[in-house]
Write an enzyme that holds these catalytic residues in place. Structure first.
Site, PDB file in Angstrom:
ATOM      1  N   GLU A  39       5.201   1.363   6.083  1.00  0.00           N
ATOM      2  CA  GLU A  39       4.927   0.130   5.331  1.00  0.00           C
ATOM      3  C   GLU A  39       5.902   0.000   4.179  1.00  0.00           C
ATOM      4  O   GLU A  39       6.391  -1.085   3.861  1.00  0.00           O
ATOM      5  CB  GLU A  39       3.483   0.133   4.805  1.00  0.00           C
ATOM      6  CG  GLU A  39       3.047  -1.197   4.175  1.00  0.00           C
ATOM      7  CD  GLU A  39       3.281  -1.295   2.673  1.00  0.00           C
ATOM      8  OE1 GLU A  39       3.004  -2.361   2.111  1.00  0.00           O
ATOM      9  OE2 GLU A  39       3.765  -0.321   2.049  1.00  0.00           O
ATOM     10  N   GLU A  40       6.182   1.144   3.555  1.00  0.00           N
ATOM     11  CA  GLU A  40       7.009   1.128   2.337  1.00  0.00           C
ATOM     12  C   GLU A  40       8.468   0.792   2.628  1.00  0.00           C
ATOM     13  O   GLU A  40       9.232   0.523   1.720  1.00  0.00           O
ATOM     14  CB  GLU A  40       6.895   2.472   1.603  1.00  0.00           C
ATOM     15  CG  GLU A  40       5.473   2.825   1.158  1.00  0.00           C
ATOM     16  CD  GLU A  40       4.957   1.957   0.018  1.00  0.00           C
ATOM     17  OE1 GLU A  40       5.648   0.986  -0.353  1.00  0.00           O
ATOM     18  OE2 GLU A  40       3.858   2.265  -0.490  1.00  0.00           O
TER      19      GLU A  40
HETATM   20  N1  PHE Z   1       1.912  -3.156  -0.208  1.00  0.00           N
HETATM   21  C1  PHE Z   1       2.291  -2.836  -1.560  1.00  0.00           C
HETATM   22  C2  PHE Z   1       2.875  -1.415  -1.536  1.00  0.00           C
HETATM   23  O1  PHE Z   1       2.520  -0.622  -0.716  1.00  0.00           O
HETATM   24  C3  PHE Z   1       1.162  -2.876  -2.523  1.00  0.00           C
HETATM   25  C4  PHE Z   1       0.323  -4.087  -2.422  1.00  0.00           C
HETATM   26  C5  PHE Z   1      -0.858  -4.048  -1.740  1.00  0.00           C
HETATM   27  C6  PHE Z   1       0.714  -5.263  -3.023  1.00  0.00           C
HETATM   28  C7  PHE Z   1      -1.669  -5.165  -1.635  1.00  0.00           C
HETATM   29  C8  PHE Z   1      -0.064  -6.383  -2.926  1.00  0.00           C
HETATM   30  C9  PHE Z   1      -1.261  -6.332  -2.233  1.00  0.00           C
HETATM   31  O2  PHE Z   1       3.699  -1.082  -2.335  1.00  0.00           O
HETATM   32 ZN    ZN Z   2       3.656   0.969  -1.950  1.00  0.00          ZN
HETATM   33 ZN    ZN Z   3       0.712   0.054  -0.308  1.00  0.00          ZN
END
Ligand code: PHE
Ligand code: ZN
Ligand code: ZN
Length: 286
Positions: A131-132
């Site tokens: 995801e990152e």
């Molecule tokens: N997905 C982002 C991350 O992992 C964090 C995030 C989660 C931002 C949910 C907005 C809403 O860095």
């Molecule tokens: Zn993150």
């Molecule tokens: Zn996250």
């Protein structure tokens, strides 16, 4: 709806922290701490009776993994899916981001098994890789679903950062979505014993690929780098003028970087939403 024991969720977080500590301090894509995280969660689900599979993909020259877990039973044409990312950034162990969502989902899945839930809908859980690196794993999963499989998924709920140390209680869906997303948003909101704020997180987490495919999505979130306002501190407690998560994407996102009340409330909210939306086919006797 069963209460999700937060002590169990915390135990999963301790396990993820130990995995990071034993693997160079992170659980990032392409690093040994990520695959160790997948294997750890998978073993718990397998022991509880889930049908699990690991989907591989390649990103930035390294192999990534999505963990998919199906709870046997329910209508295969009516799938409720819940997920969150299991990878961390390379800077740290990623305990709030997203050990919390991963651990909350795991304990809800184990509770489904403990209770012998036999819902009307078919239940599926996903723990996403990379995801990152830009929502890579969840996008790969959605893009590689055959059209018929994709159309069977009637809703996707996402949990990313649900135990921020200076928490807010945010609920989101996606703009331009089918009407079902409003129901998801309302159900998530009803699941909380605290006031919530509806927010838009755009394409910042793994719900994005599902939304793009026309699947109704929803999720909860306790905040990242943004500063808590005075009005938010008034209704939620915590500290105004300080980020929801000061350790966002930093090495200090450790086991100490979690608000247990927020983690507890969000874990219960996952369960409430699942039990409400999945339909009580009833528990089998015994
Ligand atoms: N997905 C982002 C991350 O992992 C964090 C995030 C989660 C931002 C949910 C907005 C809403 O860095
Ligand atoms: Zn993150
Ligand atoms: Zn996250």
């Amino acid at each position: 709806v069963p209460d999700i024991p937060v002590a169990n969720v915390q135990a999963h977080l301790n396990d993820l922290q130990a995995i990071a500590t034993n693997n160079g301090g992170n659980r990032a894509h392409g690093r040994p701490g990520y695959l160790a995280s997948v294997n750890h969660v998978k073993a718990k689900l397998d022991a509880a009776g889930y049908q699990t599979s690991v989907q591989q993909f390649t990103s930035s020259g390294a192999t990534g993994y999505n963990l998919i877990a199906d709870w046997p039973g329910g209508n295969p044409d009516d799938v409720l899916m819940l997920g969150g990312h299991l990878d961390s950034v390379s800077a740290g162990p990623g305990i709030n981001d997203n050990g919390t969502g991963s651990a909350g989902l795991l304990e809800v899945a184990l509770t489904v098994a403990r209770e012998g839930l036999a819902p009307t809908k078919h239940l599926r859980f996903g723990w996403w890789g990379a995801e990152e690196l830009g929502l890579v794993g969840s996008t790969y999963y959605v893009n590689n679903l055959p059209t018929t499989e994709r159309s069977r998924i009637k809703a996707y709920l996402n949990f990313d950062m649900i135990g921020s140390p200076n928490p807010g209680y945010f609920v989101y869906s996606a703009s331009g979505q089918p009407t079902g997303s409003l129901l998801l948003q309302q159900t998530l909101q009803a699941a909380f014993s605290v006031p919530t704020e509806l927010t838009s997180v755009g394409g910042r987490s793994d719900h994005a690929a599902f939304a793009r495919a026309g699947i109704p999505v929803g999720g909860t979130f306790t905040g990242a780098e943004v500063t808590k306002t005075a009005a938010q501190a008034q209704k939620w407690g915590g500290t105004a003028g300080v980020a929801f998560d000061r350790c966002y994407h930093r090495s200090c996102d450790t086991i100490g970087n979690v608000d247990v009340t927020a983690l507890d409330r969000n874990s219960d909210a996952i369960a409430y939403t699942l039990w409400t939306l999945a339909g009580s086919g009833g528990n089998p006797p015994g």
